[in-house]
Write a protein that holds these residues in place. Sequence first.
Motif, PDB file in Angstrom:
ATOM      1  N   GLY A   1      38.930  -7.325 -22.531  1.00  0.00           N
ATOM      2  CA  GLY A   1      39.623  -6.839 -23.717  1.00  0.00           C
ATOM      3  C   GLY A   1      41.108  -7.086 -23.695  1.00  0.00           C
ATOM      4  O   GLY A   1      41.836  -6.487 -24.479  1.00  0.00           O
ATOM      5  N   TRP A   2      41.577  -7.956 -22.816  1.00  0.00           N
ATOM      6  CA  TRP A   2      43.006  -8.262 -22.733  1.00  0.00           C
ATOM      7  C   TRP A   2      43.859  -7.013 -22.547  1.00  0.00           C
ATOM      8  O   TRP A   2      44.953  -6.895 -23.066  1.00  0.00           O
ATOM      9  N   ASP A   3      43.340  -6.067 -21.814  1.00  0.00           N
ATOM     10  CA  ASP A   3      44.142  -4.959 -21.329  1.00  0.00           C
ATOM     11  C   ASP A   3      45.212  -5.563 -20.401  1.00  0.00           C
ATOM     12  O   ASP A   3      44.962  -6.583 -19.768  1.00  0.00           O
ATOM     13  N   PRO A   4      46.430  -4.970 -20.351  1.00  0.00           N
ATOM     14  CA  PRO A   4      47.488  -5.608 -19.545  1.00  0.00           C
ATOM     15  C   PRO A   4      47.053  -5.976 -18.117  1.00  0.00           C
ATOM     16  O   PRO A   4      47.402  -7.042 -17.618  1.00  0.00           O
TER      17      PRO A   4
ATOM     18  N   PHE B   1      44.183 -12.338 -15.084  1.00  0.00           N
ATOM     19  CA  PHE B   1      43.880 -13.666 -15.624  1.00  0.00           C
ATOM     20  C   PHE B   1      45.033 -14.635 -15.352  1.00  0.00           C
ATOM     21  O   PHE B   1      44.833 -15.768 -14.917  1.00  0.00           O
ATOM     22  N   ILE B   2      46.273 -14.157 -15.596  1.00  0.00           N
ATOM     23  CA  ILE B   2      47.436 -15.019 -15.376  1.00  0.00           C
ATOM     24  C   ILE B   2      47.498 -15.456 -13.913  1.00  0.00           C
ATOM     25  O   ILE B   2      47.662 -16.646 -13.606  1.00  0.00           O
TER      26      ILE B   2
ATOM     27  N   ALA C   1      36.257   8.225 -15.250  1.00  0.00           N
ATOM     28  CA  ALA C   1      36.104   6.806 -15.559  1.00  0.00           C
ATOM     29  C   ALA C   1      35.981   5.981 -14.275  1.00  0.00           C
ATOM     30  O   ALA C   1      35.361   4.923 -14.258  1.00  0.00           O
TER      31      ALA C   1
ATOM     32  N   THR D   1      44.925  -8.979 -18.362  1.00  0.00           N
ATOM     33  CA  THR D   1      45.731 -10.136 -18.720  1.00  0.00           C
ATOM     34  C   THR D   1      46.449 -10.695 -17.498  1.00  0.00           C
ATOM     35  O   THR D   1      46.443 -11.904 -17.263  1.00  0.00           O
ATOM     36  N   TRP D   2      47.028  -9.790 -16.710  1.00  0.00           N
ATOM     37  CA  TRP D   2      47.784 -10.288 -15.543  1.00  0.00           C
ATOM     38  C   TRP D   2      46.862 -10.777 -14.442  1.00  0.00           C
ATOM     39  O   TRP D   2      47.223 -11.690 -13.686  1.00  0.00           O
TER      40      TRP D   2
ATOM     41  N   VAL E   1      54.699  -3.804 -12.296  1.00  0.00           N
ATOM     42  CA  VAL E   1      55.126  -3.698 -13.700  1.00  0.00           C
ATOM     43  C   VAL E   1      53.994  -3.125 -14.558  1.00  0.00           C
ATOM     44  O   VAL E   1      54.192  -2.187 -15.335  1.00  0.00           O
TER      45      VAL E   1
ATOM     46  N   VAL F   1      54.047  -0.826 -18.148  1.00  0.00           N
ATOM     47  CA  VAL F   1      53.163  -1.042 -19.294  1.00  0.00           C
ATOM     48  C   VAL F   1      52.027  -0.031 -19.208  1.00  0.00           C
ATOM     49  O   VAL F   1      51.542   0.254 -18.127  1.00  0.00           O
ATOM     50  N   SER F   2      51.613   0.523 -20.339  1.00  0.00           N
ATOM     51  CA  SER F   2      50.472   1.431 -20.268  1.00  0.00           C
ATOM     52  C   SER F   2      49.233   0.705 -20.761  1.00  0.00           C
ATOM     53  O   SER F   2      49.299  -0.123 -21.646  1.00  0.00           O
TER      54      SER F   2
END
Lengths: 540, 337
Positions: free
Chosen positions: B273-276, B282-283, B181, B279-280, B322, B327-328
């Motif tokens: 896809g708002w994978d963790p 983005f945050i 990948a 998301t972070w 983290v 988180v996976s």
Amino acid sequence: MAALDELTTEAPAEPPSRGLGPGRALIGVGRRLWRWLTSMRTALILLFLLALAAIPGSLLPQRNLNIDKVNQYLAQHPTLGPLLDHLWAYNVFASPWFSAIYLLLFVSLVGCLIPRLRAHIAAVMRVPPEAPSRLDRLPAHAESLDLPGDPAEIAGRLNDLLRKRRFRVKVREQAGGGLTVSAEKGHLKETGNILFHFSLLAILIAVALGSWYGYHADRLVVQGADQGFCNTLQQYDEYGLGARVSPGSLEPFCLDLTSFEAKYLSNGEPSVYKAFVDYTLGDGPAKSTTIQVNHPLRLSHARIYLLGTGYAPVVKYTDKYGHSQTEVAPFLSSDAMQTSSGVIEFPDANVDPAKGVDPNHKQQVAFSGIYLPTVPSDPSVGQSAFPAERNPALMLTEYQGDLGLDAGIPSSVYSLDQHQIDTGRLNKVGDPIQLKPGQTKTLSDGTTIQFLGTRPWATMQVRYDPGETLVLVGAVCLLLGLIVMLLGRRLRVWFRIPPQGPVTAGALARSVYPGFTAEFESIVQDTRADQSRPTSRGTQ
Amino acid sequence: MAALSDHLLLLAILAYALAMLTYAAEYAFGNRSVVARVAVREHRRELVGAGAPVVDTLDEPGPVDLLDEPQPTEPQPTGPGADPRIAVWAGRAAATLTLVGWLAHLGCVVTRGFAAHRVPWGNMYEFVLAVTLVGATAWFVLLLRRPSIRPLGLFVTLALVILLGIDGVKLYTPVAPLVPALNSYWLKIHVTAAVTASGILMVGFVAAALTLIRTGHEAGKTRFPYSLGARLPAADGLERLAFRLHAFAFPIWTFAIICGAIWAEAAWGRYWGWDPKETWAFIAWVIYAGYLHARATPSVKRTIATWIAVVGWGAMMVNLFVVNLVVSGLHSYAGVN
């Protein structure tokens, strides 16, 4: 939401309300609300709420990412779980509260952008303003510039020089007979700023378009022309359609897996996954291509991605009436070494050719199985030692009875109906058997089973997102706007040329940036250097 | 090659740690001339004479940035317990040791790349190695351009030693090829951009945190973290340095996210896809955007804006540690067991 480097323009004070009609009061409240919403403070608070609201989406399992984990979480937290569910905690990014935050943010953005756009257009159209009366009070200034020639000549030279440096220049005559030269540059900065924020809006709209008019669907395809699928909803294992997509409008194509190549490192990690496929578009001719991780098949609308792979054992069963059937059953892997499990069902087995199906005494046959592509050196481990087929074996347990397929209830094709087993309608027969590829074994009731080998399967995802191009264009514009905004420098320079005597100069930047003085000094230096060269008007 | 890389990491940590100690010595023995040298001279512009129509849009004149324009060094009164000779010696030694550490660090990353036959940022261990290398490089560039910020070296080397220490002890992963990948040219573009942005943001964070300490010190606070502010450059200059680093890194971070989205479209079938990890990212992006907005809004206090930048780095750290370890998600390439 105001943008970088500038504060929101303060709205003019509200006129004192005369005669408190309810309509006027309502308008007043609305205005105040609008002003509050479009203020920088509110925008900042909303930005932080957005960041904060995204956090649970990363810490709690999400339905759109992994529904199994959500169910597992719900099972583990019987009190808290359902409560969180009511708060959309497992679908944060589609929740009303998350949407409310970003929609408010975008309303705030629009409310701030439109006045700014108007102001910016006006600023771009405006000529550079008149020089302030005291240039020596500006943060950067130069006095006693001894430039030769009469005021008009000097102004002409300054005009050329500043225009060469991309300034917009205005020369004005003064009442006392002198001239002033006003120059301004750096409108690109605000242009970049506005471009950045409009790009955000464009991206939001594009994302919405994509979710309304896009779709995605998953399908497991076993190798072989007989196992292919077409782009219709009935043929998918799982799908999601946008709100404005009709099932009939999917791009017509069919695809089948001709072969699959998988290579693994010595530790079992995959190094190559390559699916060789044949596909047809509408009534067109069949074409061959490959699909790999990072290299999807891109049709005119839909794109087809390779998600995963596994093995589908091919098994031939001969029932007690001598009737043989061959089944290909994809097994799902449960670990990185492709330890796979699944079921092989023969619903038409053991039907007496003379009597037909006896609905009360079905003798359907199914095997629940585990497939190990590489049996470990210690066979009691029960897990594959390597994902490739180095020493394959298929372990099968036979069941006979009613498979429960006629109830009309959709059931998993990867496991037996536990209800049928619990109620005694489907019973285990004999001991588990182990088969090598090609091997045949006779079961306790005299029927035979042969393991013919395996076929690879691949999971394919079909996707269409019409908003994607616009998102990309928006993102590129956003980055461009951002860079221009951060690099841009707004600078104003003035020269005051009296009828007689030395010229004075001053400069002002919107925000004092590093190199501001240096830039001004270099301009002043240029005016001095310029006088050594004869100018076009110098000889007149 | 792999073993050499590991040895060089050890050498780098050792040199940075020694540099930190010598910076501390300079810090302890130095006089306050550094502080005085960069003391802010407010160039408050007075309003341009009446009748001139220009003042309306020319807001925020701000003080002239002294960090950029070398000031004449005047002899300064020596602080109590100070010995300028030791301080000068220690300062030079510290800079040299940092250079030794940086060279070893660079060597560590390069040999790692040769050992793995690919870009050396394919897992979490290598990612942190690369981020800290960018941070150290950014620090050197700053130091060469503005020698007056040398007192910050103590805190930059502290950050380097902590991150590299965690990296070597907790995150170490043997050399291995890439999972399929990751086998894409986007690895070079997306991860390089993320590494660069993170490294610069790291130095930006140090500057922002020290701004807060120094601001507290200037406001008369004497408790522990603020007591460190005594020998720091003036808060205004630090604050501008922090802003400039963030303003420089923010577009690179944006670019990294956009490249990630383009890659995700090719690899996973969706650009977002708002994978963790996403998301972070983005945050952190939203927080840094908030910082830049707050910084540009005169009604927001500079300390509040600076706090936002510090929180932004917190989000970056959550995303690194983290998200990778707890988180996976799809970005599970840490390779740490």
